[in-house]
Each structure stands twice: as C-alpha cells, then as structure tokens.
Design an enzyme around this catalytic site. Sequence first.
Site, PDB file in Angstrom:
ATOM      1  N   SER A 105       0.886  -1.268  -0.206  1.00 65.04           N
ATOM      2  CA  SER A 105       0.029   0.088  -0.080  1.00 65.04           C
ATOM      3  C   SER A 105       1.135   1.326  -0.127  1.00 65.04           C
ATOM      4  O   SER A 105       1.455   1.313   0.784  1.00 65.04           O
ATOM      5  CB  SER A 105      -0.894   0.006   1.356  1.00 65.04           C
ATOM      6  OG  SER A 105      -1.634   1.340   1.343  1.00 65.04           O
ATOM      7  N   MET A 121      -9.276   8.113  -0.245  1.00 63.89           N
ATOM      8  CA  MET A 121     -10.002   8.350   0.984  1.00 63.89           C
ATOM      9  C   MET A 121     -10.539   9.835   0.618  1.00 63.89           C
ATOM     10  O   MET A 121      -9.820  10.745   0.246  1.00 63.89           O
ATOM     11  CB  MET A 121      -9.205   8.225   2.124  1.00 63.89           C
ATOM     12  CG  MET A 121      -8.395   7.075   2.439  1.00 63.89           C
ATOM     13  SD  MET A 121      -7.503   7.403   3.847  1.00 63.89           S
ATOM     14  CE  MET A 121      -6.671   5.720   4.080  1.00 63.89           C
ATOM     15  N   MET A 180     -11.472  -5.905   5.375  1.00 58.50           N
ATOM     16  CA  MET A 180     -10.549  -4.856   6.151  1.00 58.50           C
ATOM     17  C   MET A 180     -10.098  -5.564   7.650  1.00 58.50           C
ATOM     18  O   MET A 180     -11.316  -5.877   8.264  1.00 58.50           O
ATOM     19  CB  MET A 180     -11.542  -3.442   6.221  1.00 58.50           C
ATOM     20  CG  MET A 180     -11.529  -2.888   4.944  1.00 58.50           C
ATOM     21  SD  MET A 180      -9.992  -2.549   4.334  1.00 58.50           S
ATOM     22  CE  MET A 180      -9.040  -1.607   5.603  1.00 58.50           C
ATOM     23  N   GLY A 209      -9.242   4.051   6.763  1.00 61.06           N
ATOM     24  CA  GLY A 209      -8.990   5.539   6.891  1.00 61.06           C
ATOM     25  C   GLY A 209      -7.522   5.995   7.300  1.00 61.06           C
ATOM     26  O   GLY A 209      -6.965   6.994   7.013  1.00 61.06           O
ATOM     27  N   PHE A 210      -6.798   4.881   7.822  1.00 58.84           N
ATOM     28  CA  PHE A 210      -5.400   5.052   8.481  1.00 58.84           C
ATOM     29  C   PHE A 210      -4.401   3.995   7.922  1.00 58.84           C
ATOM     30  O   PHE A 210      -4.973   2.778   8.330  1.00 58.84           O
ATOM     31  CB  PHE A 210      -5.402   5.784   9.641  1.00 58.84           C
ATOM     32  CG  PHE A 210      -6.200   6.934  10.130  1.00 58.84           C
ATOM     33  CD1 PHE A 210      -5.777   7.887   9.602  1.00 58.84           C
ATOM     34  CD2 PHE A 210      -7.612   6.736  10.309  1.00 58.84           C
ATOM     35  CE1 PHE A 210      -6.556   9.236   9.922  1.00 58.84           C
ATOM     36  CE2 PHE A 210      -8.420   7.873  10.486  1.00 58.84           C
ATOM     37  CZ  PHE A 210      -7.762   9.064  10.259  1.00 58.84           C
ATOM     38  N   GLY A 211      -3.189   4.177   8.077  1.00 60.21           N
ATOM     39  CA  GLY A 211      -2.162   3.080   8.169  1.00 60.21           C
ATOM     40  C   GLY A 211      -1.779   2.870   9.284  1.00 60.21           C
ATOM     41  O   GLY A 211      -1.968   3.836  10.103  1.00 60.21           O
ATOM     42  N   GLY A 212      -0.780   2.102   9.562  1.00 59.87           N
ATOM     43  CA  GLY A 212      -0.385   1.700  10.730  1.00 59.87           C
ATOM     44  C   GLY A 212      -0.960   1.357  12.145  1.00 59.87           C
ATOM     45  O   GLY A 212      -0.717   1.452  13.318  1.00 59.87           O
ATOM     46  N   ASP A 270      -6.491  -6.649   4.249  1.00 59.76           N
ATOM     47  CA  ASP A 270      -5.828  -5.178   4.322  1.00 59.76           C
ATOM     48  C   ASP A 270      -5.955  -4.626   5.670  1.00 59.76           C
ATOM     49  O   ASP A 270      -6.845  -4.346   6.177  1.00 59.76           O
ATOM     50  CB  ASP A 270      -6.488  -4.110   3.334  1.00 59.76           C
ATOM     51  CG  ASP A 270      -6.038  -2.965   2.940  1.00 59.76           C
ATOM     52  OD1 ASP A 270      -4.821  -2.596   3.833  1.00 59.76           O
ATOM     53  OD2 ASP A 270      -6.554  -2.270   2.305  1.00 59.76           O
ATOM     54  N   GLY A 317      -2.644  -3.824   9.049  1.00 62.58           N
ATOM     55  CA  GLY A 317      -2.031  -4.350  10.033  1.00 62.58           C
ATOM     56  C   GLY A 317      -1.222  -5.612   9.706  1.00 62.58           C
ATOM     57  O   GLY A 317      -1.010  -6.441  10.465  1.00 62.58           O
ATOM     58  N   GLY A 363       1.086  -1.970   4.251  1.00 70.25           N
ATOM     59  CA  GLY A 363       1.751  -0.437   3.890  1.00 70.25           C
ATOM     60  C   GLY A 363       2.850  -0.204   4.895  1.00 70.25           C
ATOM     61  O   GLY A 363       4.017  -0.286   4.236  1.00 70.25           O
ATOM     62  N   SER A 364       2.800  -0.057   6.109  1.00 64.93           N
ATOM     63  CA  SER A 364       3.792   0.091   7.000  1.00 64.93           C
ATOM     64  C   SER A 364       4.747  -0.919   7.033  1.00 64.93           C
ATOM     65  O   SER A 364       6.264  -0.452   7.006  1.00 64.93           O
ATOM     66  CB  SER A 364       3.303   0.434   8.294  1.00 64.93           C
ATOM     67  OG  SER A 364       2.204   1.214   8.533  1.00 64.93           O
TER      68      SER A 364
HETATM   69  O1  LIG Z   1      -6.943   0.655   3.343  1.00 62.04           O
HETATM   70  C1  LIG Z   1      -6.160   0.908   4.256  1.00 62.04           C
HETATM   71  C2  LIG Z   1      -6.471   1.787   5.092  1.00 62.04           C
HETATM   72  O2  LIG Z   1      -7.663   2.389   5.446  1.00 62.04           O
HETATM   73  C3  LIG Z   1      -4.951   0.223   4.081  1.00 62.04           C
HETATM   74  O3  LIG Z   1      -4.508  -0.239   2.682  1.00 62.04           O
HETATM   75  C4  LIG Z   1      -3.594   0.915   4.844  1.00 62.04           C
HETATM   76  O4  LIG Z   1      -2.683   1.413   4.063  1.00 62.04           O
HETATM   77  C5  LIG Z   1      -2.546  -0.445   5.295  1.00 62.04           C
HETATM   78  O5  LIG Z   1      -1.689   0.095   5.871  1.00 62.04           O
HETATM   79  P1  LIG Z   1      -0.918  -0.691   7.103  1.00 62.04           P
HETATM   80  O6  LIG Z   1      -1.945  -1.220   8.091  1.00 62.04           O
HETATM   81  O7  LIG Z   1      -0.478  -1.996   6.246  1.00 62.04           O
HETATM   82  O8  LIG Z   1      -0.117  -0.010   7.633  1.00 62.04           O
HETATM   83 FE   LIG Z   2      -6.352  -0.267   1.542  1.00 57.88          FE
END
Ligand SMILES: O=C(CO)[C@@H](O)[C@H](O)COP(=O)(O)O
Ligand SMILES: [Fe+2]
Length: 215
Positions: free
Chosen positions: A6, A35, A136, A141-144, A174, A176, A196-197
């Site tokens: 991501s 978003m 999900m 809404g947020f990563g990390g 998707d 964590g 992502g992170s």
């Molecule tokens: O859709 C989303 C968040 O809303 C994800 O795609 C995040 O970007 C995943 O980030 P990590 O949890 O892997 O840091």
């Molecule tokens: Fe996503």
Amino acid sequence: MLVSPSLLAADFTNLYRDIELINNSRASALHLDVMDGVFVPNISFGFSVMEQIAKICKKDLDVHLMIVNPERYISRVRDLGATYMTVHLEACQTHIHRTVQQIKESGMKPGIAINPGTPVSWLSDVVEDADMILIMSVNPGFGGQKFIEHSTTKVKQLREILKSAGSNAIIQVDGGINDTTGKIIAEAGADMLVAGSYVFKAANPINAIDLLADI
Ligand SMILES: O=C(CO)[C@@H](O)[C@H](O)COP(=O)(O)O
Ligand SMILES: [Fe+2]
C-alpha cells in the site's frame, strides 16, 4: 502469496523511488488507497496523483476506493489502466450489484471490500460477480493500525461462502499485515496481502515483500 504493497505508507517526497522499488520487487500489484474524508475520516490522494503513478508503475494497479458512491469514478479508474477497482459494500448502499456489473463491463476486475463491523454473510448474493473480496482487518482510513484478530474468522467464513457459490474470487486482506499476521491470515484462507507500514517503513522493503511473498 500475492502481495500488494500500500502506497499510503510510502515517502511522498520520494514517490518515484518507492514506485521503482515496487517495480523491482516480487509484489504482484500496487495498492492505492483513495479516501474522501466522508466515508472515512481522512483524505489521501486522488486522480491527479494516480495518473502520474500509473505512468511509471509496472505492476497491476489495485485501487481501493474508500469513498461514497464510487460508481461516479468507474471510467476514471478504468482510464488509469487499473486491474482491480475495489469499492466498499457500505459505500454503495443499495446498488452494489449494479456497481460491480458496471466495473466488470468497463473491463476491470471488481473488488468488494467490507469493514470490520460488516458481516461476511452480507456478501453472499454478490460473491459470484466479484473477482476479489477485501476483508478490512483494521477500520479503514489510516495506515499503521493494529490487526483485528476477528478478521481470521471472517476469512474462514468467506472461504466457505465462496466455495458454496462456486466463486473463484480471491480473498484480499488489508490492515495491520506483517509477517506474523500475514501467516495467520494466509492459514485462514487469504490469497493476497496488502501491507503498507510493514513494507515501506522497513529497513529493507524488498526483504519485507519477500517474506510476505514466501508465506
Ligand atoms: O486501506 C487501508 C487503510 O484504510 C490500508 O490499505 C492501509 O494503507 C494499510 O496500511 P498498514 O496497516 O499496512 O500500515
Ligand atoms: Fe487499502
């Protein structure tokens, strides 16, 4: 295991470098989180940024729309050359079936995402039309954020639903995801991990992608 890093966790002052890194990795796709500040309490990036990304990305574009009424943007996502266009069941309200058909008619693979609080049983009547179901494992809404463990049960339940519907849709998870949660969710039946992170904040992102791909 299929891996879709991501871009939300990338260094936005070094986007070219980070996309090149993905191009030269074992990732099968690049996950783009859009978003709108309405469906989720955050705003990320939009078409002007994605159009530039699409020019340099050599992987499948996996567009995750966290926006209300995403059917408004089917042709614009198609024009990016996206492979997957994923919409939220909760954001399409009454016409998820029509929206999925329209995505398919436009030549893309439709994905349907559900939030942690949405039961997988609500997907029963649309799984046969989707190419991907996105579970999900954090609130969007947020990563990390921290992986929600109940997602494992949901993936197992979804596997059963897909089987009885005779659906070949892949299961994407998707939120964590790291090498530990990735293994747990893969055992439950996931086909594609979004991270992502874990990828972009790693000292060695290529190694992080390899660890996920080897699950
Ligand atoms: O859709 C989303 C968040 O809303 C994800 O795609 C995040 O970007 C995943 O980030 P990590 O949890 O892997 O840091
Ligand atoms: Fe996503």
